[in-house]
Write an enzyme that holds these catalytic residues in place. Structure first.
Site, PDB file in Angstrom:
ATOM      1  N   HIS A 198       0.887  -1.170  -0.048  1.00  0.00           N
ATOM      2  CA  HIS A 198      -0.195  -0.221  -0.015  1.00  0.00           C
ATOM      3  C   HIS A 198       0.783   1.162   0.131  1.00  0.00           C
ATOM      4  O   HIS A 198      -0.178   2.079   0.055  1.00  0.00           O
ATOM      5  CB  HIS A 198      -0.699  -0.214   1.350  1.00  0.00           C
ATOM      6  CG  HIS A 198      -1.867  -1.087   0.820  1.00  0.00           C
ATOM      7  ND1 HIS A 198      -2.861  -1.234   2.545  1.00  0.00           N
ATOM      8  CD2 HIS A 198      -2.343  -1.760   0.498  1.00  0.00           C
ATOM      9  CE1 HIS A 198      -3.367  -2.327   2.234  1.00  0.00           C
ATOM     10  NE2 HIS A 198      -3.085  -2.776   0.358  1.00  0.00           N
TER      11      HIS A 198
ATOM     12  N   CYS B 224       3.857  13.204  -7.796  1.00  0.00           N
ATOM     13  CA  CYS B 224       2.618  14.472  -8.289  1.00  0.00           C
ATOM     14  C   CYS B 224       1.146  14.061  -8.802  1.00  0.00           C
ATOM     15  O   CYS B 224       1.858  12.622  -9.373  1.00  0.00           O
ATOM     16  CB  CYS B 224       3.400  15.134  -9.742  1.00  0.00           C
ATOM     17  SG  CYS B 224       2.149  15.703 -10.353  1.00  0.00           S
TER      18      CYS B 224
ATOM     19  N   ASN C 189      -2.979 -12.454  16.276  1.00  0.00           N
ATOM     20  CA  ASN C 189      -3.804 -11.362  16.663  1.00  0.00           C
ATOM     21  C   ASN C 189      -4.117 -11.519  18.116  1.00  0.00           C
ATOM     22  O   ASN C 189      -4.459 -12.264  18.329  1.00  0.00           O
ATOM     23  CB  ASN C 189      -4.952 -11.741  15.360  1.00  0.00           C
ATOM     24  CG  ASN C 189      -5.268 -10.712  15.149  1.00  0.00           C
ATOM     25  OD1 ASN C 189      -5.779  -9.643  15.820  1.00  0.00           O
ATOM     26  ND2 ASN C 189      -6.052 -10.073  13.478  1.00  0.00           N
TER      27      ASN C 189
HETATM   28  N1  APR Z   1      -1.280  -6.856  17.835  1.00  0.00           N
HETATM   29  C1  APR Z   1      -1.820  -8.656  16.934  1.00  0.00           C
HETATM   30  N2  APR Z   1      -2.677  -8.007  15.870  1.00  0.00           N
HETATM   31  C2  APR Z   1      -3.376  -6.261  16.424  1.00  0.00           C
HETATM   32  C3  APR Z   1      -2.981  -5.689  17.105  1.00  0.00           C
HETATM   33  C4  APR Z   1      -1.871  -6.311  18.276  1.00  0.00           C
HETATM   34  N3  APR Z   1      -1.148  -5.530  19.317  1.00  0.00           N
HETATM   35  N4  APR Z   1      -4.210  -4.493  17.588  1.00  0.00           N
HETATM   36  C5  APR Z   1      -4.982  -5.148  16.857  1.00  0.00           C
HETATM   37  N5  APR Z   1      -5.250  -5.829  16.211  1.00  0.00           N
HETATM   38  C6  APR Z   1      -5.362  -6.595  14.869  1.00  0.00           C
HETATM   39  C7  APR Z   1      -6.609  -6.285  14.657  1.00  0.00           C
HETATM   40  O1  APR Z   1      -7.949  -7.277  15.985  1.00  0.00           O
HETATM   41  C8  APR Z   1      -6.957  -6.185  13.283  1.00  0.00           C
HETATM   42  O2  APR Z   1      -7.496  -7.644  13.463  1.00  0.00           O
HETATM   43  O3  APR Z   1      -4.833  -5.909  13.664  1.00  0.00           O
HETATM   44  C9  APR Z   1      -6.061  -6.172  13.030  1.00  0.00           C
HETATM   45  C10 APR Z   1      -6.302  -5.015  12.350  1.00  0.00           C
HETATM   46  O4  APR Z   1      -7.114  -4.387  11.645  1.00  0.00           O
HETATM   47  P1  APR Z   1      -7.303  -3.386  10.469  1.00  0.00           P
HETATM   48  O5  APR Z   1      -6.988  -1.688  11.384  1.00  0.00           O
HETATM   49  O6  APR Z   1      -8.656  -3.470   9.354  1.00  0.00           O
HETATM   50  O7  APR Z   1      -5.946  -3.073   9.571  1.00  0.00           O
HETATM   51  P2  APR Z   1      -5.623  -3.853   8.786  1.00  0.00           P
HETATM   52  O8  APR Z   1      -5.966  -5.335   8.353  1.00  0.00           O
HETATM   53  O9  APR Z   1      -4.078  -3.606   8.653  1.00  0.00           O
HETATM   54  O10 APR Z   1      -6.132  -3.156   7.319  1.00  0.00           O
HETATM   55  C11 APR Z   1      -5.462  -3.262   6.466  1.00  0.00           C
HETATM   56  O11 APR Z   1      -7.602  -1.799   5.270  1.00  0.00           O
HETATM   57  O12 APR Z   1      -8.120   0.776   5.035  1.00  0.00           O
HETATM   58  C12 APR Z   1      -7.156   0.115   4.281  1.00  0.00           C
HETATM   59  O13 APR Z   1      -4.773   1.043   3.571  1.00  0.00           O
HETATM   60  C13 APR Z   1      -5.691   0.531   4.648  1.00  0.00           C
HETATM   61  O14 APR Z   1      -3.353  -0.959   5.028  1.00  0.00           O
HETATM   62  C14 APR Z   1      -4.989  -0.815   5.623  1.00  0.00           C
HETATM   63  C15 APR Z   1      -5.876  -1.923   4.972  1.00  0.00           C
END
Ligand code: APR
Length: 257
Positions: A129, A137, A222
């Site tokens: 990402h 630009c 997770n």
């Molecule tokens: N350790 C491990 N996992 C964790 C922790 C932790 N300390 N804290 C939170 N989590 C987990 C949550 O349970 C969740 O499953 O991390 C995950 C975060 O999920 P999202 O917030 O959806 O993030 P992500 O999966 O990276 O999103 C993917 O979505 O908005 C777009 O571009 C953005 O790269 C991002 C993509």
């Protein structure tokens, strides 16, 4: 939830199964999401205190949002960059940097743009990402380097186009080379370690299924079950910063024989 409480109820057994699979793996891929940076103080997107619970993603992370309010979007990314620079890689990032040195073929595929994996010491990184430290630009695509105009609102390229972060916005395609490399290496890996992602944003979210179909051993770290949990071999429930160091130490023990 206990810090190391695998789905099959025995933390030590889960860590052992995961560590053995990693130690025996000739080609290993790691897929990370925002959860691995949570303990560095960087908010995730979809947790209860996540970014998308405070802002509308379409307004801040889309071409339309940027064009309709360049200053709002530019300032938001400058704030995120400041926060990312102030953050430190945590013990989970450092454990993955250590893991790269232990295994024969290793690739870290990240959805994160915070640059913390590079700062932690990983080198074989694919950024699906983009990266909060890279800008280009909006019109001509030319990479742009910071100058003192950046602090005064969205700067412009010599061609007159607005400068934007080199980050994939909603509705935009992922960088083709990075996506192709991630897909190819996930298809060939023996073990896929998935850390801190909700597993719902495609195409990154398809990588675990690709690995599964190719016969890889899937491990997930997770704090909560995710969209990926149903297809993994071992689910290690807990914070990445607590689970990963112990997992990597166990890999080292297996490798030491
Ligand atoms: N350790 C491990 N996992 C964790 C922790 C932790 N300390 N804290 C939170 N989590 C987990 C949550 O349970 C969740 O499953 O991390 C995950 C975060 O999920 P999202 O917030 O959806 O993030 P992500 O999966 O990276 O999103 C993917 O979505 O908005 C777009 O571009 C953005 O790269 C991002 C993509």
């Amino acid at each position: 939830m206990a810090d190391e409480n695998v789905r099959d109820g025995n933390a030590a057994e889960g860590i052992d199964r995961a560590a053995r699979a990693l130690a025996l793996s000739s080609r290993t891929v790691v897929l990370t999401g925002a959860g691995i940076s949570k303990e560095s103080g960087i908010p995730t997107f979809r947790d209860l205190d996540g970014i998308w619970t405070k802002y509308r993603a379409e307004e801040l992370a889309s071409r339309e949002g940027f064009l309709s309010n360049p200053a709002l979007v530019w300032n938001w990314y400058m704030e995120r960059r400041t926060a990312a620079r102030a953050a430190q890689p945590n013990s989970g990032h450092r454990a993955l940097a250590r893991l790269e040195t232990l295994l024969p073929v290793f690739l870290l595929v990240t959805q994160n743009v915070d640059n913390l994996h590079l700062r932690a010491g990983n080198r074989e990184i694919v950024e699906l990402h983009g990266n909060i430290e890279r800008y280009r630009c909006f019109e001509c695509g030319k990479p742009s380097r910071e100058d003192d105009s950046w602090s005064k609102g969205p700067p412009r390229c010599a061609c007159g186009g607005l400068i934007r972060p080199n980050i994939v916005w909603f509705g935009e395609p992922l960088p083709a080379a990075e996506l192709e490399c991630s897909y190819r290496e996930t298809q060939r890996c023996d073990a896929l370690l998935i850390v801190g992602t909700s597993g719902i944003v495609h195409p990154a979210a398809m990588l675990p299924s690709v690995a599964r179909q190719s016969g890889a051993f899937l491990i997930e770290v997770n704090v909560d079950p995710s969209g990926i949990t149903p297809i993994v071999d071992v689910f290690l429930a807990g914070k990445a910063g607590k689970v990963l160091p112990g997992l990597v130490r166990r890999v080292e023990e297996f490798l030491a024989g």
